[in-house]
Design a protein around this motif. Structure first.
Motif, PDB file in Angstrom:
ATOM      1  N   GLU A 192      -1.884   4.462  -5.822  1.00 38.86           N
ATOM      2  CA  GLU A 192      -3.010   3.347  -5.362  1.00 38.86           C
ATOM      3  C   GLU A 192      -2.657   2.102  -6.314  1.00 38.86           C
ATOM      4  O   GLU A 192      -2.878   1.142  -5.927  1.00 38.86           O
ATOM      5  CB  GLU A 192      -4.200   3.778  -5.739  1.00 38.86           C
ATOM      6  CG  GLU A 192      -4.907   4.437  -4.278  1.00 38.86           C
ATOM      7  CD  GLU A 192      -6.478   4.786  -4.448  1.00 38.86           C
ATOM      8  OE1 GLU A 192      -6.958   5.112  -5.604  1.00 38.86           O
ATOM      9  OE2 GLU A 192      -7.270   4.866  -3.589  1.00 38.86           O
ATOM     10  N   ARG A 193      -2.466   2.487  -7.357  1.00 45.66           N
ATOM     11  CA  ARG A 193      -2.297   1.237  -8.498  1.00 45.66           C
ATOM     12  C   ARG A 193      -0.781   0.710  -8.478  1.00 45.66           C
ATOM     13  O   ARG A 193      -0.552  -0.149  -9.326  1.00 45.66           O
ATOM     14  CB  ARG A 193      -2.524   1.759  -9.964  1.00 45.66           C
ATOM     15  CG  ARG A 193      -4.058   1.968 -10.309  1.00 45.66           C
ATOM     16  CD  ARG A 193      -4.137   3.030 -11.470  1.00 45.66           C
ATOM     17  NE  ARG A 193      -3.613   2.556 -12.776  1.00 45.66           N
ATOM     18  CZ  ARG A 193      -2.894   3.332 -13.380  1.00 45.66           C
ATOM     19  NH1 ARG A 193      -2.868   4.380 -12.899  1.00 45.66           N
ATOM     20  NH2 ARG A 193      -2.304   2.744 -14.520  1.00 45.66           N
ATOM     21  N   TRP A 195      -2.529  10.329  -6.532  1.00 43.92           N
ATOM     22  CA  TRP A 195      -3.090   9.511  -5.677  1.00 43.92           C
ATOM     23  C   TRP A 195      -3.242   7.976  -6.431  1.00 43.92           C
ATOM     24  O   TRP A 195      -3.241   7.008  -6.076  1.00 43.92           O
ATOM     25  CB  TRP A 195      -3.790   9.782  -4.524  1.00 43.92           C
ATOM     26  CG  TRP A 195      -3.936   8.895  -3.733  1.00 43.92           C
ATOM     27  CD1 TRP A 195      -5.020   7.823  -3.248  1.00 43.92           C
ATOM     28  CD2 TRP A 195      -2.886   8.477  -2.577  1.00 43.92           C
ATOM     29  NE1 TRP A 195      -4.284   7.015  -2.178  1.00 43.92           N
ATOM     30  CE2 TRP A 195      -3.445   7.619  -1.653  1.00 43.92           C
ATOM     31  CE3 TRP A 195      -1.638   8.865  -2.310  1.00 43.92           C
ATOM     32  CZ2 TRP A 195      -2.485   7.012  -0.925  1.00 43.92           C
ATOM     33  CZ3 TRP A 195      -0.706   8.581  -1.458  1.00 43.92           C
ATOM     34  CH2 TRP A 195      -1.227   7.471  -0.607  1.00 43.92           C
ATOM     35  N   TYR A 196      -3.959   8.480  -7.727  1.00 45.84           N
ATOM     36  CA  TYR A 196      -4.440   7.232  -8.424  1.00 45.84           C
ATOM     37  C   TYR A 196      -3.180   6.352  -8.931  1.00 45.84           C
ATOM     38  O   TYR A 196      -3.431   5.196  -8.798  1.00 45.84           O
ATOM     39  CB  TYR A 196      -5.204   7.876  -9.913  1.00 45.84           C
ATOM     40  CG  TYR A 196      -5.648   6.669 -10.723  1.00 45.84           C
ATOM     41  CD1 TYR A 196      -4.859   6.738 -12.188  1.00 45.84           C
ATOM     42  CD2 TYR A 196      -6.587   6.015 -10.242  1.00 45.84           C
ATOM     43  CE1 TYR A 196      -5.438   5.626 -12.773  1.00 45.84           C
ATOM     44  CE2 TYR A 196      -6.928   5.037 -11.395  1.00 45.84           C
ATOM     45  CZ  TYR A 196      -6.500   4.852 -12.548  1.00 45.84           C
ATOM     46  OH  TYR A 196      -7.011   4.084 -13.652  1.00 45.84           O
ATOM     47  N   GLU A 206       0.934  -1.217   0.061  1.00 45.62           N
ATOM     48  CA  GLU A 206      -0.073   0.218   0.111  1.00 45.62           C
ATOM     49  C   GLU A 206       0.893   1.337   0.054  1.00 45.62           C
ATOM     50  O   GLU A 206       2.039   1.316   0.465  1.00 45.62           O
ATOM     51  CB  GLU A 206      -0.977  -0.133   1.255  1.00 45.62           C
ATOM     52  CG  GLU A 206      -0.260  -0.103   2.604  1.00 45.62           C
ATOM     53  CD  GLU A 206      -1.289   0.228   3.871  1.00 45.62           C
ATOM     54  OE1 GLU A 206      -2.321  -0.348   3.673  1.00 45.62           O
ATOM     55  OE2 GLU A 206      -0.439   0.308   4.952  1.00 45.62           O
ATOM     56  N   ASP A 253      -1.274   8.950   2.464  1.00 41.97           N
ATOM     57  CA  ASP A 253      -2.401   8.107   2.823  1.00 41.97           C
ATOM     58  C   ASP A 253      -2.801   9.005   4.185  1.00 41.97           C
ATOM     59  O   ASP A 253      -2.254   9.212   4.992  1.00 41.97           O
ATOM     60  CB  ASP A 253      -1.992   6.747   3.193  1.00 41.97           C
ATOM     61  CG  ASP A 253      -3.231   5.821   3.515  1.00 41.97           C
ATOM     62  OD1 ASP A 253      -3.338   5.737   4.738  1.00 41.97           O
ATOM     63  OD2 ASP A 253      -3.937   5.478   2.511  1.00 41.97           O
TER      64      ASP A 253
END
Length: 126
Positions: A109-110, A105-106, A46, A61
């Motif tokens: 996250e990926r 952030w996309y 993460e 995060d």
């Protein structure tokens, strides 16, 4: 050849602090997205925080944004993750990653990063 070298992992008690470092080399640009990620056994990796090294834009995060600070050493592709008020749930292997593109952030996250370090272990005891 691109290389990411992490350091700073250790064992600390809850409430303590650590500073992780990631030194990047081999890049031909000073504007890259560098991120910190963490992973515990059996769980998905993460995103924790990231920085776009040119303008210094940062991303966090929600679980760490009031306790962790990501920063960049001026003029170098070296980033730090200052971790304060550590909790047992912060225990994980922490990885540095980089990509020669914009941060979002996309992307974080990926896990959309091209280059990864070997990781540094952080253990927080209660």
């Amino acid at each position: 050849q691109v290389q990411l070298v992490e350091s700073g992992g250790d064992s600390v008690q809850a409430g303590g602090s650590l500073r992780l470092s990631c030194a990047a080399s081999g890049y031909t640009t000073t504007k890259i997205c560098m991120g910190w990620f963490r992973q515990t056994p059996g769980k998905k990796r993460e995103g924790v925080a990231a920085i776009y090294t040119g303008p210094g834009l940062t991303y966090y995060d929600n679980s760490v944004k009031d306790r962790f600070t990501i920063s960049q050493e001026n003029g170098k592709l070296t980033v730090y993750l200052q971790m304060n008020d550590l909790k047992p749930e912060d225990t994980a292997m922490y990885y540095c990653a980089a990509v020669t593109d914009l941060c979002s952030w996309y992307r974080i996250e990926r896990l959309d990063f091209d280059d990864w370090g070997q990781g540094t272990q952080v253990t927080v005891s209660s």
